[in-house]
Design a protein around this motif. Structure first.
Motif, PDB file in Angstrom:
ATOM      1  N   ASN A  36       0.808  -1.225   0.000  1.00  0.00           N
ATOM      2  CA  ASN A  36       0.000   0.000   0.000  1.00  0.00           C
ATOM      3  C   ASN A  36       0.841   1.275   0.000  1.00  0.00           C
ATOM      4  O   ASN A  36       0.287   2.370   0.042  1.00  0.00           O
ATOM      5  N   LEU A  37       2.163   1.143  -0.035  1.00  0.00           N
ATOM      6  CA  LEU A  37       3.023   2.321  -0.095  1.00  0.00           C
ATOM      7  C   LEU A  37       2.808   3.050  -1.410  1.00  0.00           C
ATOM      8  O   LEU A  37       2.467   2.415  -2.426  1.00  0.00           O
ATOM      9  N   LYS A  96       8.864   1.099  -4.506  1.00  0.00           N
ATOM     10  CA  LYS A  96       9.962   0.616  -5.338  1.00  0.00           C
ATOM     11  C   LYS A  96      11.312   0.856  -4.651  1.00  0.00           C
ATOM     12  O   LYS A  96      12.172  -0.029  -4.635  1.00  0.00           O
ATOM     13  N   ALA A  97      11.508   2.054  -4.104  1.00  0.00           N
ATOM     14  CA  ALA A  97      12.766   2.380  -3.433  1.00  0.00           C
ATOM     15  C   ALA A  97      12.968   1.478  -2.211  1.00  0.00           C
ATOM     16  O   ALA A  97      14.070   0.966  -1.975  1.00  0.00           O
ATOM     17  N   VAL A 144       9.626   8.463   3.496  1.00  0.00           N
ATOM     18  CA  VAL A 144       8.166   8.321   3.361  1.00  0.00           C
ATOM     19  C   VAL A 144       7.761   6.883   3.670  1.00  0.00           C
ATOM     20  O   VAL A 144       6.802   6.626   4.411  1.00  0.00           O
ATOM     21  N   ALA A 145       8.502   5.924   3.107  1.00  0.00           N
ATOM     22  CA  ALA A 145       8.171   4.512   3.304  1.00  0.00           C
ATOM     23  C   ALA A 145       8.279   4.122   4.780  1.00  0.00           C
ATOM     24  O   ALA A 145       7.376   3.467   5.328  1.00  0.00           O
ATOM     25  N   MET A 146       9.344   4.530   5.418  1.00  0.00           N
ATOM     26  CA  MET A 146       9.538   4.153   6.826  1.00  0.00           C
ATOM     27  C   MET A 146       8.465   4.791   7.718  1.00  0.00           C
ATOM     28  O   MET A 146       7.933   4.147   8.617  1.00  0.00           O
ATOM     29  N   ARG A 163       5.842   2.512   9.790  1.00  0.00           N
ATOM     30  CA  ARG A 163       5.733   2.606  11.267  1.00  0.00           C
ATOM     31  C   ARG A 163       4.298   2.870  11.682  1.00  0.00           C
ATOM     32  O   ARG A 163       3.784   2.253  12.611  1.00  0.00           O
ATOM     33  N   ARG A 164       3.664   3.819  11.002  1.00  0.00           N
ATOM     34  CA  ARG A 164       2.281   4.168  11.324  1.00  0.00           C
ATOM     35  C   ARG A 164       1.353   2.975  11.075  1.00  0.00           C
ATOM     36  O   ARG A 164       0.494   2.660  11.902  1.00  0.00           O
TER      37      ARG A 164
END
Length: 175
Positions: free
Chosen positions: A125-126, A132-133, A164-166, A170-171
Motif C-alpha cells: 500500500n506504499l 519501489k525504493a 516516506v516509506a519508513m 511505522r504508522r
C-alpha cells in the motif's frame, strides 16, 4: 617365559595385581577408577584367546595402559558431546533445571504470521515510488546510489522515498 594358556596369564595377574593397581592409580589419579580398570583387565585376561605371550607381566601392563587410554578417549568424547549439547541449551534458570522449549507456541506462530501479513500489506500500500525504493533497498539490498541509478532519480530522491516509506510503515504497523 612363554604363556600358552590363559591360566598362566590369570596366575600372573594374581601375582602382579597390587603392582598393576598402583600403576593404574598413578595413571588415573583415582583409586576407585583404578579398581574399575583393574576389574576390566581381569575380565579381559580371562576372556583372552590362548596364544604365545613372551612376557606376561609386560603384556598385562600394556593391556592396563590401553584400557586407561580407552577410558581417556571416551571421557574426551563424552566431554565434547556434552559441550556441544550445552552450547545449544545455555541460559538455564538454575542448575539442574531442564532447558525451556524455545520453539514458538501456536499462538506465537499465528501472531508472527499476522505481523508478516500486515507488513506485506503495508508495503504493497506504499506510494509507488516509495514502495519501489523500499523494495530495492531493504529487500534486495541495493545501496541508495544503486537504487537511484535503477529508478533514474537522484540519491536525495531515494532518501526522501525511504523516509516516506519508513514513516508510513511505522504508522501502519503501530495500528
Amino acid at each position: 617365559m612363554s604363556l600358552d594358556d590363559k591360566n598362566g596369564l590369570e596366575t600372573l595377574y594374581g601375582v602382579h595385581r597390587a603392582d598393576i593397581r598402583r600403576f593404574l592409580i598413578a595413571r588415573i589419579g583415582n583409586a576407585a577408577d583404578a579398581d574399575d580398570v583393574l576389574q576390566e583387565l581381569w575380565l579381559k585376561a580371562q576372556n583372552l584367546q590362548a596364544g604365545p605371550i613372551d612376557n606376561g607381566r609386560a603384556y598385562l601392563y600394556r593391556m592396563a595402559q590401553n584400557l586407561v587410554v580407552d577410558r581417556l578417549r571416551e571421557k574426551q568424547r563424552r566431554m565434547e558431546r556434552e559441550r556441544r549439547w550445552s552450547d545449544h541449551t545455555t541460559d538455564f534458570a538454575a542448575a539442574g533445571v531442564e532447558p525451556a522449549d524455545r520453539s514458538q507456541t501456536a499462538e506465537e506462530e499465528i501472531l508472527a504470521r499476522e505481523e508478516v501479513a500486515a507488513l506485506v500489506s503495508a508495503i504493497s500500500n506504499l506510494p509507488d515510488g516509495a514502495r519501489k525504493a523500499f523494495e530495492l533497498h531493504k529487500l534486495e539490498g541495493l545501496s541508495h546510489a544503486e537504487v537511484a541509478a535503477q529508478l533514474g532519480i537522484s540519491k536525495s530522491g531515494v532518501e526522501k522515498h525511504m523516509a516516506v516509506a519508513m514513516k508510513y510503515l511505522r504508522r501502519a504497523l503501530q495500528d
